[in-house]
Design an enzyme around this catalytic site. Structure first.
Site, PDB file in Angstrom:
ATOM      1  N   ASP A  74       0.815  -1.214   0.000  1.00 45.11           N
ATOM      2  CA  ASP A  74       0.000   0.000   0.000  1.00 45.11           C
ATOM      3  C   ASP A  74       0.842   1.254   0.000  1.00 45.11           C
ATOM      4  O   ASP A  74       2.019   1.249   0.357  1.00 45.11           O
ATOM      5  CB  ASP A  74      -0.958   0.008   1.185  1.00 45.11           C
ATOM      6  CG  ASP A  74      -0.251   0.049   2.532  1.00 45.11           C
ATOM      7  OD1 ASP A  74       0.792  -0.611   2.677  1.00 45.11           O
ATOM      8  OD2 ASP A  74      -0.736   0.740   3.449  1.00 45.11           O
ATOM      9  N   GLU A 128       0.092  -1.462   5.478  1.00 49.64           N
ATOM     10  CA  GLU A 128       1.153  -1.082   6.407  1.00 49.64           C
ATOM     11  C   GLU A 128       0.946   0.337   6.888  1.00 49.64           C
ATOM     12  O   GLU A 128       1.190   0.645   8.063  1.00 49.64           O
ATOM     13  CB  GLU A 128       2.526  -1.226   5.737  1.00 49.64           C
ATOM     14  CG  GLU A 128       3.713  -1.036   6.659  1.00 49.64           C
ATOM     15  CD  GLU A 128       4.166   0.426   6.797  1.00 49.64           C
ATOM     16  OE1 GLU A 128       4.956   0.721   7.712  1.00 49.64           O
ATOM     17  OE2 GLU A 128       3.725   1.264   5.973  1.00 49.64           O
TER      18      GLU A 128
END
Length: 424
Positions: free
Chosen positions: A85, A179
């Site tokens: 991400d 994350e």
């Protein structure tokens, strides 16, 4: 000599940057956004194309891969982890721009909109002169956090496949979602990662090594007021906004982020919304040292208790949520994991820069699951905004570092460098 395919790494990086994998802290989906699923499944396909066993975990959103060892010795496995991400910044229609043989001067990202990355503002750019600099067009982020880590890892895997004489043990790779929201690695399935230890490849410059992070807790305080007409307020009105200010004023003024550095912790008031009848405050509590961390939590509890003791009834409620725990304590019990990296850095001519990371990483959660996981680097820069960049050479150096660590792990089999941390 290990050969690293620079063109392959650059191609993979540019391709992955075009995927909108921005995470969303408000979403309850796993992963939080569909773009992360698309990228994860693309990575599974690319791992399989390289010749690895690879799969997508529908439950936690991780793309996983496995490369069997080729050593005649009995070598324990190593894991490498990068995240899919990107942060909460525009990430639709990312247009990577490659600046070959970068001249070390200001970089025009978007001439039409006058968006320029100035060396005067980002002087570290001068160190990249002569490299292949990659940026966005200035209207979005690039995605170097952490697609530079992904591309560097792919470069290492290709080197292992293309050069089978490179001796290594079993290698497991994981590409995780969310994350940036702190949720992805909480769902990491350690049973799919039968390794002795692992490394995240998240941010940082070549030579950086992070095996300590903050201990972290979030605090939420709700305050119940009593709203009455001010003309009739005598001994009746209880102003939640005033109590919120009283709480904030009681926090130590020298234990805040703007007065802290190095290994110093802090208590940070991140938001405060208040009216007469209700107030809500959010804080984060951070420290490297466990006892000092616990003392900060206790201080917040004491302030709440002291204010409540002055009132007609307890009006302040405190909710504490542990976010992550410093991985350093567990990693110090296994100094080889750090020394292996330092020895590899020396072989590559890199100057080690051991950092106590003032934040948290996916490695905190994976370490808690029994797999000690320090952080290396991905060689990108200016993360979390339109000025993000990476260089082909930096990602290739990450690939070479990964290969060297795996080679050194084989070379030290039976004669590990177990020197206490802090001694080189």
């Amino acid at each position: 000599m290990v050969e690293i395919d620079h063109d392959f790494i650059e191609q993979q990086f540019v391709t992955y940057c075009k995927y909108n994998s921005r995470s969303d802290a408000r979403s309850q989906a796993v992963p939080s956004t569909p773009g992360q699923v698309k990228l994860a499944k693309r990575l599974v396909a690319d791992l399989q194309d390289l010749g690895l066993e690879a799969w997508y975990n529908e439950k936690n959103g991780f793309a996983m891969g496995y490369l069997p060892g080729n050593s005649s010795q009995d070598i324990t496995g190593i894991g490498f982890v990068a995240h899919l991400d990107t942060t909460d910044y525009p990430a639709e229609n990312v247009l990577p721009q490659v600046h070959p043989d970068y001249d070390g001067q200001d970089v025009v990202l978007n001439a039409d909109q006058g968006i320029v990355m100035h060396v005067s503002e980002f002087p570290e750019l001068t160190k990249l002169k002569g490299q292949r600099l990659i940026t966005s067009d200035g209207t979005t982020l690039l995605g170097s956090d952490d697609k530079a880590g992904i591309a560097g890892l792919f470069g290492a895997l290709k080197a292992f496949i293309a050069q089978p004489k490179i001796e290594h043990g079993p290698i497991y790779v994981g590409f995780g979602p969310d994350e940036e929201t702190g949720q992805g690695a909480k769902r990491f399935d350690a049973s799919e990662f039968p390794v002795e230890f692992a490394y995240t490849l998240d941010n940082g410059q070549p030579g950086d090594l992070e095996y300590e992070t903050f201990n972290a807790t979030a605090a939420k305080i709700e305050i119940e007021g009593t709203a009455v007409h001010p003309g009739n307020a005598y001994h009746l009105l209880v102003n939640a906004a005033t109590l919120a200010n009283q709480f904030a004023a009681a926090l130590p003024k020298d234990q805040v982020p703007e007065e802290s550095q190095g290994r110093e912790g802090f208590i940070m008031l991140t938001s405060q919304v208040s009216s007469i009848d209700h107030a809500e405050l959010h804080l984060i509590i951070r420290d490297f040292d466990w006892e000092l961390y616990q003392a900060k939590i206790h201080l917040v509890e004491e302030i709440v208790a002291q204010i409540n003791a002055q009132l007609d009834k307890p009006r302040l409620t405190l909710e504490l949520t542990e976010q992550y725990v410093n991985m350093g304590d567990k990693i110090r019990e296994n100094p080889y994991i750090v020394n292996l990296v330092l020895d590899s850095y020396h072989k590559l001519g890199l100057t080690p820069n051991v950092i106590a990371f003032r934040g948290g990483t996916d490695g905190d959660f994976i370490t808690e699951k029994g797999i000690p996981t320090p952080n290396l680097f991905n060689a990108g820069g200016n993360f979390h905004g339109k000025y993000e960049y990476a260089t082909t050479e930096g990602m290739a150096l990450l690939a070479e570092t990964i290969v060297t660590i795996c080679q050194e792990h084989v070379a030290q089999n039976g004669q590990r460098n177990e020197a206490p941390l802090g001694q080189d």
